[in-house]
Scaffold this active site. Structure first.
Site, mmCIF file in Angstrom:
data_model
loop_
_atom_site.group_PDB
_atom_site.id
_atom_site.type_symbol
_atom_site.label_atom_id
_atom_site.label_comp_id
_atom_site.label_asym_id
_atom_site.label_seq_id
_atom_site.Cartn_x
_atom_site.Cartn_y
_atom_site.Cartn_z
ATOM 1 N N HIS A 97 0.812 -1.214 0.000
ATOM 2 C CA HIS A 97 0.000 0.000 0.000
ATOM 3 C C HIS A 97 0.841 1.257 0.000
ATOM 4 O O HIS A 97 0.603 2.191 -0.777
ATOM 5 C CB HIS A 97 -0.943 0.018 1.209
ATOM 6 C CG HIS A 97 -1.769 1.263 1.304
ATOM 7 N ND1 HIS A 97 -1.325 2.408 1.943
ATOM 8 C CD2 HIS A 97 -2.999 1.562 0.813
ATOM 9 C CE1 HIS A 97 -2.252 3.349 1.864
ATOM 10 N NE2 HIS A 97 -3.277 2.858 1.173
ATOM 11 N N ARG A 100 4.272 3.526 4.630
ATOM 12 C CA ARG A 100 3.669 3.543 5.965
ATOM 13 C C ARG A 100 3.141 2.164 6.340
ATOM 14 O O ARG A 100 3.190 1.764 7.496
ATOM 15 C CB ARG A 100 2.497 4.539 6.029
ATOM 16 C CG ARG A 100 2.810 5.949 5.626
ATOM 17 C CD ARG A 100 1.635 6.893 5.917
ATOM 18 N NE ARG A 100 0.360 6.405 5.433
ATOM 19 C CZ ARG A 100 -0.117 6.598 4.213
ATOM 20 N NH1 ARG A 100 0.613 7.261 3.327
ATOM 21 N NH2 ARG A 100 -1.304 6.149 3.860
ATOM 22 N N HIS A 102 1.135 8.667 -7.450
ATOM 23 C CA HIS A 102 1.128 10.054 -7.005
ATOM 24 C C HIS A 102 2.521 10.681 -7.116
ATOM 25 O O HIS A 102 2.731 11.525 -7.965
ATOM 26 C CB HIS A 102 0.545 10.227 -5.595
ATOM 27 C CG HIS A 102 -0.827 9.674 -5.435
ATOM 28 N ND1 HIS A 102 -1.886 10.072 -6.230
ATOM 29 C CD2 HIS A 102 -1.329 8.739 -4.589
ATOM 30 C CE1 HIS A 102 -2.975 9.411 -5.877
ATOM 31 N NE2 HIS A 102 -2.662 8.580 -4.893
ATOM 32 N N ASP A 157 -8.306 6.823 -9.497
ATOM 33 C CA ASP A 157 -8.097 6.782 -8.047
ATOM 34 C C ASP A 157 -9.414 6.700 -7.271
ATOM 35 O O ASP A 157 -10.052 5.671 -7.240
ATOM 36 C CB ASP A 157 -7.263 7.985 -7.621
ATOM 37 C CG ASP A 157 -6.668 7.835 -6.224
ATOM 38 O OD1 ASP A 157 -6.979 6.847 -5.541
ATOM 39 O OD2 ASP A 157 -5.885 8.707 -5.816
#
Length: 430
Positions: free
Chosen positions: A196, A199, A258, A306
């Site tokens: 993902h 983080r 991004h 998105d």
């Protein structure tokens, strides 16, 4: 069985050609002829959508209300978590059915679904660990869009292996459970891998996922938010793209989704690594992410819908160009010396980057999938410019995917049923 279609103009890999005939056999382009009169429409290759979270289509227009404090990506995320916890498999399939329908109507013919809503609302796996993935696959098959599943690996809520937040419980996997999920997805459709973010996955976990994935599509969210950059620096002493490129087995074709907050040095590192920048201009604007620094970057890029707040190839390209104009205070920023018409340059570059990100051949060439869209007009460069910059609604007329027509005069064959199913979910859940 073969079918031959003649176009007045077509965008081929080498640029615009006049009087083009395409012959399709078994879903692929078997022959291209030029100098064949009789066509009226303009043909464009279908655009790959390199980044979608289809379930978030249910939030479109429902998060545009100011809260008691300053709104940001992070406050929006809390609303998204609440939606994610409320949906059952039938809901997910109905929402995806509409999102995929709108993608075809908007000019996307293939989609990479970055899928992280894996488990039951309490966080426990379904009896079929790929239940949600199978529902997405069914929706794509019903609609007729090409699907690349990217099951997301999510294990932590922040840098330093922080414990997952309660709102993330449907997303979480160990490496062992993820391997089972990944195998199930591969049995369903073309499948890649998606840690993902930095983080949510450690470097060791990213290494393991890369080994599991082989040479299939590999995507990761990166540097979307300034706060994410600051947290990465605090944890590692490096910025996210810098940290990833220095420590992960990054290879050509990886998609860094991004990459909004990158330095010139990071942009050069991305170019050297031959990755694809996955840009989602409408969502990045909607969430207040920031503007991708295209002035520093000459590598590959593609577009994705998105959060699916508005699904349309032309609007994504328009937002990409206009955001650069606002940031750089120039015009026709994304055009090149080689391709001076801005809309054509945008279309060709995003087509190429999207194909690389999905590891899927695209474009109007012999042997490629017979996936294309049509628009109307006499001058193809002008018609595409109008479709991107001046149209009040999508200019897409007809859409073929793998040799089968799915959209006629801008409308999908099953759009009415998809809208009805989606509306039923909203009445039930929102």
């Amino acid at each position: 069985m073969s079918e031959r279609i003649i176009f007045r103009h077509a965008l081929l890999p080498g640029g615009w050609e006049e009087n083009v005939a395409l012959t399709m056999s078994n879903g692929v382009i078997s022959k291209i002829e030029t100098g064949v009169a009789g066509g009226t429409a303009i043909a464009l290759p279908g655009m790959p959508n390199l980044h979608s979270h289809s379930f978030q289509r249910a939030m479109a227009g429902r998060a545009e209300l100011r809260g008691p404090t300053a709104d940001s990506f992070w406050t929006w995320r809390e609303l998204m978590y609440r939606l994610a916890l409320s949906l059952d498999p039938d809901d997910v399939q109905a929402i995806a059915r509409l999102a995929f329908t709108e993608m075809l109507e908007g000019g996307f013919t293939a989609v990479a679904e970055f899928h992280y809503l894996h488990h039951a609302p309490d966080g426990s796996p379904y009896a079929d660990i790929g239940e949600m993935a199978s529902r997405l696959t069914e929706a794509a098959n019903e609609v007729g869009i090409e699907l690349v599943l990217l099951p997301a690996f999510y294990a932590h809520s922040g840098f330093g292996e922080q414990k997952p937040a309660e709102g993330q419980r449907r997303f979480i996997n160990s490496l062992d459970s993820y391997a089972k999920l990944h195998a199930r997805c591969r049995a369903l459709t073309t499948t890649g891998c998606a840690p993902h973010s930095l983080r949510a996955a450690t470097l060791e976990e990213i290494d393991a996922l890369a080994a599991l994935n082989g040479d299939a599509p590999f995507h990761i969210h990166i540097a979307e938010q300034a706060a994410e950059v600051e947290a990465c620096i605090a944890y590692s002493g490096a910025r996210p793209v810098e940290y990833l490129l220095a420590n992960a087995p990054v290879s050509p074709g990886w998609c860094l989704v991004h990459a909004t907050h990158i330095t010139r040095a990071e942009a050069l590192g991305m170019e050297k690594a031959q990755v694809v920048a996955g840009l989602c201009p409408i969502t990045e604007a909607n969430l207040g992410d920031g503007i991708f620094p295209a002035q520093h970057y000459s590598g590959a890029y593609g577009i994705g819908s998105d959060s699916n707040v508005l699904i349309d190839v032309g609007r994504e390209l328009q937002m990409l160009e206009y955001s650069q104009r606002l940031g750089q205070r120039q015009r026709n920023v994304m055009a090149t010396e080689a391709i001076r018409p801005t809309a054509t340059a945008l279309y060709q570059r995003t087509l190429d980057g999207g194909a690389r990100a999905l590891r899927m051949r695209q474009g109007l060439s012999v042997g490629a999938p017979a996936s294309f869209v049509t628009i109307a007009g006499d001058n193809p460069e002008q018609a595409l410019a109008e479709a991107v910059f001046t149209s009040r609604q999508t200019r897409i007329h007809d859409v073929w995917v793998r040799g089968r027509q799915r959209v006629w005069n801008g409308r999908h064959e099953n759009a009415t049923a998809a809208c009805a199913g989606f509306d039923a979910v909203l009445r039930k859940r929102l």
